[in-house]
Design a protein around this motif. Structure first.
Motif, mmCIF file in Angstrom:
data_model
loop_
_atom_site.group_PDB
_atom_site.id
_atom_site.type_symbol
_atom_site.label_atom_id
_atom_site.label_comp_id
_atom_site.label_asym_id
_atom_site.label_seq_id
_atom_site.Cartn_x
_atom_site.Cartn_y
_atom_site.Cartn_z
ATOM 1 N N SER A 231 -36.392 -45.847 11.311
ATOM 2 C CA SER A 231 -37.745 -45.267 11.282
ATOM 3 C C SER A 231 -37.832 -44.049 10.354
ATOM 4 N N ASN A 232 -36.694 -43.477 9.970
ATOM 5 C CA ASN A 232 -36.680 -42.288 9.111
ATOM 6 C C ASN A 232 -35.824 -42.576 7.868
ATOM 7 N N MET A 268 -21.937 -52.920 14.372
ATOM 8 C CA MET A 268 -22.235 -52.186 15.613
ATOM 9 C C MET A 268 -21.738 -50.736 15.533
ATOM 10 N N ASP A 269 -20.657 -50.504 14.760
ATOM 11 C CA ASP A 269 -20.156 -49.135 14.606
ATOM 12 C C ASP A 269 -21.158 -48.282 13.838
ATOM 13 N N LEU A 270 -21.750 -48.881 12.793
ATOM 14 C CA LEU A 270 -22.754 -48.151 12.010
ATOM 15 C C LEU A 270 -24.013 -47.923 12.842
ATOM 16 N N THR A 271 -24.412 -48.933 13.612
ATOM 17 C CA THR A 271 -25.599 -48.805 14.471
ATOM 18 C C THR A 271 -25.405 -47.676 15.480
ATOM 19 N N LYS A 272 -24.214 -47.621 16.063
ATOM 20 C CA LYS A 272 -23.906 -46.558 17.039
ATOM 21 C C LYS A 272 -23.962 -45.184 16.375
ATOM 22 N N TYR A 273 -23.374 -45.078 15.182
ATOM 23 C CA TYR A 273 -23.373 -43.815 14.427
ATOM 24 C C TYR A 273 -24.805 -43.341 14.156
ATOM 25 N N LEU A 274 -25.666 -44.265 13.729
ATOM 26 C CA LEU A 274 -27.055 -43.895 13.417
ATOM 27 C C LEU A 274 -27.835 -43.535 14.680
ATOM 28 N N GLU A 281 -35.339 -47.776 15.764
ATOM 29 C CA GLU A 281 -35.640 -49.050 15.083
ATOM 30 C C GLU A 281 -34.593 -49.379 14.012
ATOM 31 N N ILE A 282 -33.344 -49.264 14.405
ATOM 32 C CA ILE A 282 -32.224 -49.481 13.473
ATOM 33 C C ILE A 282 -32.026 -50.971 13.221
ATOM 34 N N GLU A 283 -31.843 -51.305 11.957
ATOM 35 C CA GLU A 283 -31.567 -52.696 11.577
ATOM 36 C C GLU A 283 -30.429 -52.710 10.557
ATOM 37 N N VAL A 284 -29.372 -53.458 10.869
ATOM 38 C CA VAL A 284 -28.225 -53.613 9.964
ATOM 39 C C VAL A 284 -27.915 -55.100 9.841
ATOM 40 N N LYS A 285 -28.139 -55.669 8.653
ATOM 41 C CA LYS A 285 -27.918 -57.109 8.455
ATOM 42 C C LYS A 285 -27.182 -57.355 7.147
ATOM 43 N N GLU A 286 -26.236 -58.286 7.179
ATOM 44 C CA GLU A 286 -25.558 -58.663 5.941
ATOM 45 C C GLU A 286 -26.559 -59.365 5.027
ATOM 46 N N THR A 287 -26.455 -59.110 3.730
ATOM 47 C CA THR A 287 -27.374 -59.716 2.770
ATOM 48 C C THR A 287 -26.595 -60.156 1.529
ATOM 49 N N VAL A 288 -27.300 -60.794 0.601
ATOM 50 C CA VAL A 288 -26.636 -61.248 -0.628
ATOM 51 C C VAL A 288 -26.850 -60.213 -1.722
ATOM 52 N N ALA A 289 -25.869 -60.086 -2.588
ATOM 53 C CA ALA A 289 -25.949 -59.125 -3.689
ATOM 54 C C ALA A 289 -26.955 -59.584 -4.738
ATOM 55 N N THR A 290 -27.461 -58.646 -5.494
ATOM 56 C CA THR A 290 -28.368 -58.924 -6.611
ATOM 57 C C THR A 290 -27.747 -58.354 -7.886
ATOM 58 N N ILE A 291 -28.395 -58.604 -9.010
ATOM 59 C CA ILE A 291 -27.925 -58.013 -10.265
ATOM 60 C C ILE A 291 -27.974 -56.488 -10.182
ATOM 61 N N GLU A 292 -28.996 -55.962 -9.522
ATOM 62 C CA GLU A 292 -29.095 -54.508 -9.380
ATOM 63 C C GLU A 292 -27.916 -53.939 -8.599
#
Length: 303
Positions: A231-232, A268-274, A281-292
């Motif tokens: 949320s921040n 879950m470790d990162l979620t706990k830290y945050l 409203e924490i969201e941590v999801k694996e994603t695919v890399a881009t050229i950027e």
């Protein structure tokens, strides 16, 4: 090869704009030079179009040496600079006739090449170029660059400041031009446009980071990457950058793209830290890399 660069370098006083640049562009290829402002893209284009002399190295375009045979190159290339450089007080038709006359040709002689673009600006042919919209200026500049049927087309950031619809139309035009055996070298700071090229060179601070197909460059990203939000957003950036397992973290749309240092990373470790730092409203999801993502990672490695 349509374009060959061997160890090209250029400096302005003590600032090295190009540092030992080498690559080749094949005939009929749509090749992208991808990098931020100040990366050296415009300097390189000016050297290849014979408007600037390099300090070191050699380059050829359409088989002609950029220094020794510059007059031949000018007859065989089309160049669309980053800034709109046509005559703003002349009408659309007057600009086209002017450039056709310079190259000893006519609009009619090469009409088949510019037809798809010209029919879009023809309703405005009596309008002064300075009064055209950004998208229409772009199409007129492309027509003028093509009027003499060049073998190689140089487009320096052609879609900067242009609306998304015009950008999409422009790239569709480039694909059609490529089918007419024109070699195209285009520069852009937009990473999404990189995926529309056959091959790309990533450039920053005058150095080439990597050259390959967009798919191969994305596949080369060495780590897992996660999209993170809370949320921040501002505080999220600050907290992620001091997180002990952070390799990189930077804004990417509504998310932050986060790459961990360790191979054994648990979300879950990162979620706990945050959560401990009062994020909601924490969201941590694996994603695919881009050229950027690949560009940012390579830039970090070259710092």
């Amino acid at each position: 090869m349509s374009i060959i660069l061997n160890n090209i370098s250029k400096s302005y006083n003590k600032v090295k704009a190009l540092d030992d640049i080498s690559f080749e562009v094949k005939p009929g290829e749509l090749f992208g030079l991808i990098g931020p402002d100040g990366a050296g893209k415009t300097t390189l284009f000016r050297i290849l179009t014979t408007l600037l002399i390099q300090d070191g190295g050699k380059a050829s375009v359409a088989g002609y040496d950029v220094q020794k045979q510059y007059k031949d190159i000018r007859n065989h290339v089309g160049y669309m600079p980053g800034r709109f450089s046509l005559y703003q007080d002349l009408t659309v038709e007057e600009n086209l006739n002017f450039f056709a006359t310079i190259f000893g040709t006519t609009i009619e002689e090469n009409y088949d090449l510019i037809k798809d673009i010209y029919i879009q600006i023809e309703p405005f042919k009596a309008r002064r170029a300075g009064k055209l919209s950004g998208g229409m200026k772009q199409k007129l500049a492309l027509c003028c660059a093509l009027i003499h049927k060049p073998k190689v087309l140089f487009l320096d950031e052609p879609t900067t400041g242009v609306d998304p619809v015009s950008r999409k139309e422009f790239w569709e035009m480039l694909k059609r031009l490529q089918q007419k055996d024109i070699t195209i070298l285009v520069s852009t700071p937009y990473m999404d446009e990189a995926e529309l090229c056959d091959r790309i060179a990533l450039i920053t601070n005058g150095k080439i980071l990597q050259i390959n197909t967009p798919e191969a460059i994305i596949a080369s990203f060495p780590k897992k990457i996660y999209k993170v939000r809370s949320s921040n957003t501002y505080q999220l950036i600050e907290d992620l950058r001091i997180y002990p397992d952070t390799h990189s973290a930077y804004p990417f749309g509504e998310y932050l793209h986060f790459t961990p240092k360790s191979e054994v990373f648990r979300s879950m470790d990162l979620t706990k830290y945050l959560a401990e730092r009062h994020h909601k409203e924490i969201e941590v999801k694996e994603t695919v890399a881009t050229i950027e993502d690949t560009f940012m990672d390579l830039s970090k490695a070259h710092e």
